[in-house]
Design a protein around this motif. Sequence first.
Motif, PDB file in Angstrom:
ATOM      1  N   UNK A 155      59.720  26.178   8.169  1.00  0.00           N
ATOM      2  CA  UNK A 155      58.690  26.323   7.147  1.00  0.00           C
ATOM      3  C   UNK A 155      59.216  27.153   5.976  1.00  0.00           C
ATOM      4  N   UNK A 156      60.051  28.148   6.293  1.00  0.00           N
ATOM      5  CA  UNK A 156      60.550  29.018   5.233  1.00  0.00           C
ATOM      6  C   UNK A 156      61.753  28.388   4.524  1.00  0.00           C
ATOM      7  N   UNK A 157      62.656  27.847   5.279  1.00  0.00           N
ATOM      8  CA  UNK A 157      63.817  27.179   4.714  1.00  0.00           C
ATOM      9  C   UNK A 157      64.373  26.213   5.760  1.00  0.00           C
ATOM     10  N   UNK A 158      65.282  25.360   5.335  1.00  0.00           N
ATOM     11  CA  UNK A 158      65.876  24.412   6.264  1.00  0.00           C
ATOM     12  C   UNK A 158      65.131  23.094   6.269  1.00  0.00           C
ATOM     13  N   UNK A 159      65.779  22.088   6.801  1.00  0.00           N
ATOM     14  CA  UNK A 159      65.222  20.753   6.885  1.00  0.00           C
ATOM     15  C   UNK A 159      65.176  20.298   8.346  1.00  0.00           C
ATOM     16  N   UNK A 160      64.158  19.521   8.637  1.00  0.00           N
ATOM     17  CA  UNK A 160      64.014  19.044  10.007  1.00  0.00           C
ATOM     18  C   UNK A 160      65.172  18.153  10.411  1.00  0.00           C
ATOM     19  N   UNK A 161      65.695  17.348   9.465  1.00  0.00           N
ATOM     20  CA  UNK A 161      66.789  16.444   9.800  1.00  0.00           C
ATOM     21  C   UNK A 161      68.008  17.202  10.301  1.00  0.00           C
ATOM     22  N   UNK A 162      68.166  18.480   9.896  1.00  0.00           N
ATOM     23  CA  UNK A 162      69.323  19.277  10.334  1.00  0.00           C
ATOM     24  C   UNK A 162      69.300  19.484  11.837  1.00  0.00           C
ATOM     25  N   UNK A 163      68.128  19.509  12.424  1.00  0.00           N
ATOM     26  CA  UNK A 163      67.995  19.838  13.840  1.00  0.00           C
ATOM     27  C   UNK A 163      67.717  18.604  14.704  1.00  0.00           C
ATOM     28  N   UNK A 164      67.947  17.417  14.153  1.00  0.00           N
ATOM     29  CA  UNK A 164      67.898  16.231  14.992  1.00  0.00           C
ATOM     30  C   UNK A 164      68.992  16.310  16.047  1.00  0.00           C
ATOM     31  N   UNK A 165      68.710  15.830  17.247  1.00  0.00           N
ATOM     32  CA  UNK A 165      69.727  15.819  18.299  1.00  0.00           C
ATOM     33  C   UNK A 165      69.105  15.742  19.681  1.00  0.00           C
ATOM     34  N   UNK A 166      69.981  15.849  20.696  1.00  0.00           N
ATOM     35  CA  UNK A 166      69.580  15.800  22.092  1.00  0.00           C
ATOM     36  C   UNK A 166      69.715  17.199  22.671  1.00  0.00           C
ATOM     37  N   UNK A 167      68.578  17.755  23.130  1.00  0.00           N
ATOM     38  CA  UNK A 167      68.547  19.117  23.646  1.00  0.00           C
ATOM     39  C   UNK A 167      68.308  19.090  25.159  1.00  0.00           C
ATOM     40  N   UNK A 168      68.893  20.096  25.844  1.00  0.00           N
ATOM     41  CA  UNK A 168      68.642  20.258  27.274  1.00  0.00           C
ATOM     42  C   UNK A 168      68.624  21.741  27.608  1.00  0.00           C
ATOM     43  N   UNK A 169      67.601  22.124  28.424  1.00  0.00           N
ATOM     44  CA  UNK A 169      67.383  23.522  28.787  1.00  0.00           C
ATOM     45  C   UNK A 169      67.851  23.750  30.216  1.00  0.00           C
ATOM     46  N   UNK A 170      68.473  24.923  30.467  1.00  0.00           N
ATOM     47  CA  UNK A 170      68.887  25.327  31.809  1.00  0.00           C
ATOM     48  C   UNK A 170      68.216  26.660  32.146  1.00  0.00           C
ATOM     49  N   UNK A 171      67.543  26.731  33.325  1.00  0.00           N
ATOM     50  CA  UNK A 171      66.938  27.969  33.831  1.00  0.00           C
ATOM     51  C   UNK A 171      67.740  28.405  35.043  1.00  0.00           C
ATOM     52  N   UNK A 172      68.226  29.644  35.040  1.00  0.00           N
ATOM     53  CA  UNK A 172      69.176  30.053  36.077  1.00  0.00           C
ATOM     54  C   UNK A 172      68.803  31.428  36.613  1.00  0.00           C
ATOM     55  N   UNK A 173      68.921  31.595  37.953  1.00  0.00           N
ATOM     56  CA  UNK A 173      68.911  32.925  38.567  1.00  0.00           C
ATOM     57  C   UNK A 173      69.946  32.927  39.684  1.00  0.00           C
ATOM     58  N   UNK A 174      69.929  33.955  40.516  1.00  0.00           N
ATOM     59  CA  UNK A 174      70.988  34.093  41.518  1.00  0.00           C
ATOM     60  C   UNK A 174      70.941  33.016  42.594  1.00  0.00           C
ATOM     61  N   UNK A 175      69.818  32.287  42.690  1.00  0.00           N
ATOM     62  CA  UNK A 175      69.685  31.248  43.715  1.00  0.00           C
ATOM     63  C   UNK A 175      70.037  29.842  43.208  1.00  0.00           C
ATOM     64  N   UNK A 176      70.264  29.674  41.898  1.00  0.00           N
ATOM     65  CA  UNK A 176      70.636  28.360  41.399  1.00  0.00           C
ATOM     66  C   UNK A 176      70.184  28.158  39.977  1.00  0.00           C
ATOM     67  N   UNK A 177      70.362  26.909  39.491  1.00  0.00           N
ATOM     68  CA  UNK A 177      70.030  26.570  38.114  1.00  0.00           C
ATOM     69  C   UNK A 177      69.292  25.236  38.100  1.00  0.00           C
ATOM     70  N   UNK A 178      68.146  25.223  37.368  1.00  0.00           N
ATOM     71  CA  UNK A 178      67.385  24.001  37.157  1.00  0.00           C
ATOM     72  C   UNK A 178      67.554  23.573  35.714  1.00  0.00           C
ATOM     73  N   UNK A 179      67.547  22.253  35.455  1.00  0.00           N
ATOM     74  CA  UNK A 179      67.747  21.748  34.100  1.00  0.00           C
ATOM     75  C   UNK A 179      66.570  20.866  33.715  1.00  0.00           C
ATOM     76  N   UNK A 180      66.334  20.791  32.408  1.00  0.00           N
ATOM     77  CA  UNK A 180      65.254  19.956  31.886  1.00  0.00           C
ATOM     78  C   UNK A 180      65.781  18.552  31.623  1.00  0.00           C
ATOM     79  N   UNK A 181      64.882  17.655  31.212  1.00  0.00           N
ATOM     80  CA  UNK A 181      65.305  16.347  30.739  1.00  0.00           C
ATOM     81  C   UNK A 181      66.097  16.478  29.448  1.00  0.00           C
ATOM     82  N   UNK A 182      66.799  15.428  29.054  1.00  0.00           N
ATOM     83  CA  UNK A 182      67.379  15.357  27.728  1.00  0.00           C
ATOM     84  C   UNK A 182      66.249  15.101  26.746  1.00  0.00           C
TER      85      UNK A 182
END
Length: 1199
Positions: free
Chosen positions: A109-136
């Motif tokens: 909203x302040x600066x930047x363009x939405x097209x700059x952030x187009x792409x495929x994102x994936x999130x990883x949640x991790x602790x000492x027992x393992x790591x879970x991942x989100x969809x692409x």
Amino acid sequence: MQLKIMPKKKHFSAGRVPLILFLCQMISALDVPLDSKLLGDLVQPPTITQQSPKDYIIDPRENIVIQCEAKGKPPPSFSWTRNGTHFDIDKDPLVTMKPGSGTLVINIMSEGKAETYEGVYQCTARNERGAAISNNIVVRPSRSPLWTKERLEPITLRNGQSLVLPCRPPIGLPPAIIFWMDNSFQRLPQSERVSQGLNGDLYFSNVLPEDTREDYICYARFNHTQTIQQKQPISLKVISVDELNDTIAANLNDTEFYGAKPSKERPPTFLTPEGNESLKEELRGNVLSLECIAEGLPTPIIYWIKEDGTLPVNRTFYQNFKKTLQITQVSEADSGNYQCIAKNTLGAVHHTISVTVKAAPYWISAPQNLVLSPGENGTLICRANGNPKPRIGWLTNGVPVEIAPDDPSRKIDGDTIIFSNVQERSSAVYQCNASNEYGYLLANAFVNVLAEPPRILTSANILYQVIANRPALLDCAFFGSPLPTIEWFKGTKGSALHEDIYVLHDNGTLEIPVAQKDSTGTYTCVARNKLGMAKNEVHLEIKDPTRIIKQPEYAVVQRGSKVSFECKVKHDNTLIPTIMWLKDNGELPNDERFSVDKDHLVVTDVSDDDGGMYTCAANTTLDSVSASAVLRVVAPTPTPAPVYDVPNPPFDLELTNQLDKSVQLTWTPGDDNNSPITKFIIEYEDAMHEAGIWHHQAEVSGTQTTAQLTLSPYVNYSFRVMAENSIGRSVPSEASEQYLTKAAEPDQNPMTVEGLGTEPDNLVITWKPLNGFESNGPGLQYKVSWRQKDGDDEWTSVVVANVSKYIVSGTPTFVPYLIKVQALNDVGFAPEPAAVMGHSGEDLPMVAPGNVRVNVVNSTLAEVHWDPVPLKSVRGHLQGYRIYYWKAQSSSKRNRRHIEKKILTFQGNKTHGMLPGLQPYSHYVLNVRVVNGKGEGPASTDRGFHTPEGVPSAPSSLKIVNPTLDSLTLEWDPPSHPNGVLTEYTLRYQPINSTHELGPLVDLKIPANKTRWTLNHLNFSTRYKFYFYAQTSVGSGSQITEEAITTVDEAMASRQVDIATQGWFIGLMCAVALLILILLIVCFIRRNKGGKYPVKEKEDAHADPEIQPMKEDDGTFGEYSDAEDHKPLKKGSRTPSDRTVKKEDSDDSLVDYGEGVNGQFNEDGSFIGQYSGKKEKEPAEGNESSEAPSPVNAMNSFV
């Protein structure tokens, strides 16, 4: 001590709702709660709880928020990848991550363009027992581009032509929604003639003058950005034929002007889709949309069919005036050929759409979290389907399992991971990826290895209060690893409670389906696993139900009088009821005329508005009851006569002196309604075995209000009472409280005990089981005993469950046995039963009957004798003897046709029988077999016999061919069943005259080897009837009949036609007609004067000449006259179809048909006055001749 009150309806208590989710008994679904107060020291791998959609279209005018939330113990940390590489959010000042969360916020909203952030994102949640991942998560900004500039020429069409107005919107993200409007933003009307296609174009099947307008505008709405784009307006002018002719005339001279013609009506053709066939592909679960739009005049109608099946009933919808077919939730079964048919009055056209349904991956069995203890085994199963079949891939902590660190407890087998002897280091999060060309599925499932002793999570010393005869649910929420086992105990020294009376739920809850007074007490829940034990106590109190023992009654009162409703409530002494009165389900009017005391509602000075329904409602903290009565207000009337009716039902039923096998029932009688009560009828219900069914218990005098009732053991009794007077019987009272009698041993044994083997080496013992009422206690079983009847063996016994059959194996074949079936339950045995006799299984007989003899009685009947077999060889119950017999055939016939065997069975120990229905002059073969309950024994030696000759059947056919003037040829086929040797044929025939009378009968013998015979010297144009039959030495068979006619003399017929067409003949007929008319007038005048016409005298003296035959040598033939009754000619009449008259031997001899007189005329038309000389009628058997056709008839045909 906490107080917990049982709800009025069966459901789990509020105190354990947060814990239910993880107290499932299936190890594969066990979850670890994150309640720090209870289980704060337990760890759990991360679990993704919220994430943005896979295809994430954002509004470029707002900040970008990419969600990723997860839970775990300890709380997980988060990281992101973008387009497959690490996304360092610290290096981009516009990107921040929410605290305690993995959600990204990108400040554009302040600066930047939405097209700059187009792409495929994936999130990883991790602790000492393992790591879970989100969809692409594919992030794309929405787009709503403008229409390209274009110049649109006005469109001019002739009335009736078809038209397509293109829309062609710009490609946006997501695709735009298309609609057509005018300059005033009003939607353009659509119909079967004008409609919008799926591509946005506007289709006209045919245009009309009212379609003329200059503002056809296509709009594209982009919902994501809430913007609407519009196309340039399109101008359309529709010219009628008259206008077009005026235009042409104004521009052309007279020699050039021919004029425009109106558009012709035409059959349909498709505007879309093109051609005769097209293809359509859709994904499973989507909406399948098929479209067909046609042009034509008149406007076509669209129909849809599925060529290789029917359209699904609940998923098929039609849009756009049936031009669009939609099928929701489409599946692979919806693939196939769909046909749309466009039809108008001039024809029809078809288009076939071949639909193929593909499928992105979908779950059959998604992997579930595993909570295991060290040393246990488990599996993760990931099963998905799709079209094409998806590929399954495994990851561990977000890394492909092929390159992940090795784990000796893990083994991968396709879509399954098998864990064995897990240890704490085996904890991890596994991801299953199922993908094909149409999409993918990603699921996280953790393996958490914990070693935890049992813990009871339900608070201690909770007090449950329950109304009697309702379910009681006692909670025992628990956790442990390995999964604990749960047991419940009652009291301090009680044994474990079992599921014969109680229900033990998987989540630890104890259910008492019907709580009784003796269910009150302290209950202990014990949870055990190999690491320890935990227990917890809860308390249960059973309260008496609240009952209305005196209900308000229907009342009819006069206006201005007083009315009182009584409501007497009985309740548990420890509960305090609240009594409330309602009128028409609302509060009582705020009026001093309404007063409420302890048990009564009183209304004074009743008005018309006071009429309605009054309800007494009694509520406690555990239950509520209500009763209603209607008040009807009427005008004052004289005192009515007493009303006589059946009694009101008794009430306030109470059980006292409760013993093992008796109880005393007390009740209060209802109003007798002016007719004394003569007796009370008592009924009972067994809520344990036959809930809802009432049985007769006893009857007592109408003066009694108590009854001592005899009871059976182990029955949950409820009682009700009905009163009876001279008018009739009351409705039943409310049911009493329930009373469960103690169990006792059965006092009777099963009935209908039988022993019958189903195989040669077994004995099946069956009986009719006792019902629940007869069992007298829990644990009903049967002691089955048997021994051979004729042996010295001891009884063999076995105890079986509550079934109705037991099979004894290894028995000798068909041996008598003594059988006993004795009932028993947990308390003891029933009395010793009487023995019944049965037999072990039968086997097929071993010996065939001997000395088979046949005595032929006549050509269709034979008697068979045989010697009986020894009874020991029957090896079963003798049912009788069975004779198989068949007609023997030659070897050549046997090869062509299957031999049909017939069977006759003779019941019992018979040694002879009759074989009826045999075919004469045939050779038969038979054999005899003995029959028992198992089947047939071996056949005796085949015995043959012959049947003597009989009379033949009728000849198979009889045809008359080649008819001539005086001959007929007969052709026939021999009898299908000669039943012997044919000796000759007999032919009998006789002529039939025009009145269907039969002439003399002629007999003719024909040799048996003939199939054709010609009869000569017959009369021409004569019908004959033939009777034909065959003969054997025994006698004559059935006859076959046929009729035929000899042909006409063509020369004579042509001559008559020639005469009938001559001018002089026509003149003669006219003269005859005139003369007849004059004679009729004279006759009429003379009759009126009393005279008698001389011809009439002769007419009276003779029979009707119309039915007298002519001489055979007259050269005439018989024919029916239609002068009097105008009936059509009978069958066999030879008058030509053109109604011409056949010429006779004498041209001047004519037969008149008027008045039934055969008069004659001279050529000049003078009346001779004499009958034509004819023979008297001959007998019916004589030959028949026909009369000459009447010239008057011929005359009539020309008039």
